[in-house]
Design a protein around this motif. Structure first.
Motif, PDB file in Angstrom:
ATOM      1  N   PRO A 146     -26.960   1.195 -21.166  1.00 48.30           N
ATOM      2  CA  PRO A 146     -26.242   2.449 -20.897  1.00 48.30           C
ATOM      3  C   PRO A 146     -26.835   3.183 -19.700  1.00 48.30           C
ATOM      4  N   GLU A 147     -25.964   3.906 -18.975  1.00 45.37           N
ATOM      5  CA  GLU A 147     -26.415   4.597 -17.766  1.00 45.37           C
ATOM      6  C   GLU A 147     -27.532   5.588 -18.050  1.00 45.37           C
ATOM      7  N   GLN A 200     -30.846   3.896 -18.097  1.00 44.10           N
ATOM      8  CA  GLN A 200     -31.265   3.552 -16.739  1.00 44.10           C
ATOM      9  C   GLN A 200     -31.801   4.775 -16.003  1.00 44.10           C
ATOM     10  N   VAL A 201     -31.111   5.901 -16.146  1.00 40.26           N
ATOM     11  CA  VAL A 201     -31.543   7.129 -15.471  1.00 40.26           C
ATOM     12  C   VAL A 201     -32.904   7.581 -15.985  1.00 40.26           C
ATOM     13  N   ARG A 244     -24.971  -2.734 -10.151  1.00 40.69           N
ATOM     14  CA  ARG A 244     -24.656  -1.826 -11.260  1.00 40.69           C
ATOM     15  C   ARG A 244     -25.916  -1.353 -11.987  1.00 40.69           C
ATOM     16  N   VAL A 245     -26.935  -0.996 -11.225  1.00 39.28           N
ATOM     17  CA  VAL A 245     -28.173  -0.470 -11.806  1.00 39.28           C
ATOM     18  C   VAL A 245     -28.416   0.922 -11.243  1.00 39.28           C
ATOM     19  N   MET A 246     -28.519   1.918 -12.114  1.00 39.58           N
ATOM     20  CA  MET A 246     -28.767   3.304 -11.691  1.00 39.58           C
ATOM     21  C   MET A 246     -30.257   3.463 -11.376  1.00 39.58           C
ATOM     22  N   ASN A 247     -30.669   2.967 -10.228  1.00 37.02           N
ATOM     23  CA  ASN A 247     -32.087   2.951  -9.877  1.00 37.02           C
ATOM     24  C   ASN A 247     -32.477   4.245  -9.162  1.00 37.02           C
ATOM     25  N   TYR A 263     -30.292  -4.153 -17.008  1.00 37.62           N
ATOM     26  CA  TYR A 263     -29.000  -4.721 -16.654  1.00 37.62           C
ATOM     27  C   TYR A 263     -28.066  -4.657 -17.865  1.00 37.62           C
ATOM     28  N   MET A 268     -27.356  -0.190  -6.856  1.00 34.53           N
ATOM     29  CA  MET A 268     -26.473   0.613  -7.694  1.00 34.53           C
ATOM     30  C   MET A 268     -25.014   0.191  -7.549  1.00 34.53           C
TER      31      MET A 268
END
Length: 292
Positions: free
Chosen positions: A95-96, A99-100, A37-40, A92, A33
């Motif tokens: 938008p966030e 990802q969420v 930059r990945v909302m995992n 990648y 994260m």
């Protein structure tokens, strides 16, 4: 006085061991994260799977605990690499919210799978005999298992510091995150760097889930149950700050342990009250310098 010293020792040692488990799990999310930059939000699922694999092979096949932990980490790393190429690579730069939603969905898939294969209840763990005793520290006895967890946590800290500060991989990862196009121009395989980083982060989650199963009980809702604490460690550390994440994780462990020890009937809520206050007062991170 002796009783107070004994209580303080209990809070500090148990809090540090608990905090280091949170650190081992959350540092993988700091990597994915904070650096990638990945909302995992499926990170907790990797920890749960690692714990279930370790305990499962110990219980069903009689594999020694160290080898079971290795098997758990290896299995989760292999799974995460496949998922990174099939799923996460599409996130990648997305938008966030996308990802969420995607990673939360993975969590619920894992929860359903764990319920089907292992049942809805807590999955029991039997630690090996050499980790079940106590050590007399003079002031009070302390569990060998928690000393083992502390030692493993310190090994992870040193190993990560060497890897990200003293090797070319750390430099390549930072370059790939900051400017992937230029990084490709100079001949670095950005996709390979991201695969390795994602595998390391997931493997660390599996390691935390495996060695921490004696403290964080394995149950199907594990991926969501501990997600809040992991996310708070990441947020209060300042995204991508691995040094601060260690301090924050240990602080969270000590505060939670103190709350449960000193105020048993209300202790489970104290940590969340403290965390809400800290998030309001220091949204940029507990150890991040405020902008002038």
């Amino acid at each position: 006085m002796a009783s107070a010293a004994s209580s303080l020792t209990f809070i500090l040692l148990y809090g540090v061991s608990y905090g280091l488990v949170l650190f081992i799990i959350s540092i993988g999310l700091v990597i994915t994260m904070g650096l990638m930059r990945v909302m995992n939000l499926a990170h907790g699922a990797f920890a749960a799977i690692g714990g279930y694999i370790a305990v499962g092979v110990m219980t069903n096949f009689g594999i020694p605990f160290p080898l079971a932990v290795v098997a758990a980490v290896a299995g989760v790393v292999a799974l995460s690499v496949v998922l990174e190429r099939l799923v996460f690579v599409n996130l990648y730069g997305a938008p966030e919210l996308d990802q969420v939603l995607m990673t939360i969905g993975i969590n619920f898939i894992v929860i359903g799978g764990l319920t089907i294969f292992f049942g809805p209840n807590v999955y029991p763990i039997s630690l090996p005999d050499y980790l079940t005793g106590n050590v007399d520290l003079g002031i009070r006895n302390f569990e060998v298992y928690r000393l083992f967890v502390i030692a493993m946590g310190l090994i992870v800290v040193v190993g990560l510091w060497i890897m990200f500060e003293k090797t070319s991989f750390g430099a390549k990862l930072r370059a790939a995150v900051d400017n992937p196009s230029m990084t490709r121009v100079i001949g670095i395989n950005v996709n390979r760097v991201f695969i390795i980083a994602f595998g390391i982060g997931s493997g660390l989650a599996a390691l935390g889930g495996a060695i921490g199963a004696g403290m964080l009980p394995l149950e199907p809702y594990y991926p969501m149950k501990y997600l809040v604490l992991v996310l708070v460690v990441v947020a209060l550390s300042g995204f991508g700050n691995m040094r601060a994440s260690l301090a924050v994780a240990v602080l969270v462990g000590i505060v939670d342990t103190a709350g449960r020890f000193l105020v048993p009937s209300f202790g489970g809520f104290i940590i969340y009250i403290v965390l809400v206050v800290l998030m309001v007062l220091r949204p940029e991170g507990l150890f991040t310098k405020r902008a002038a």
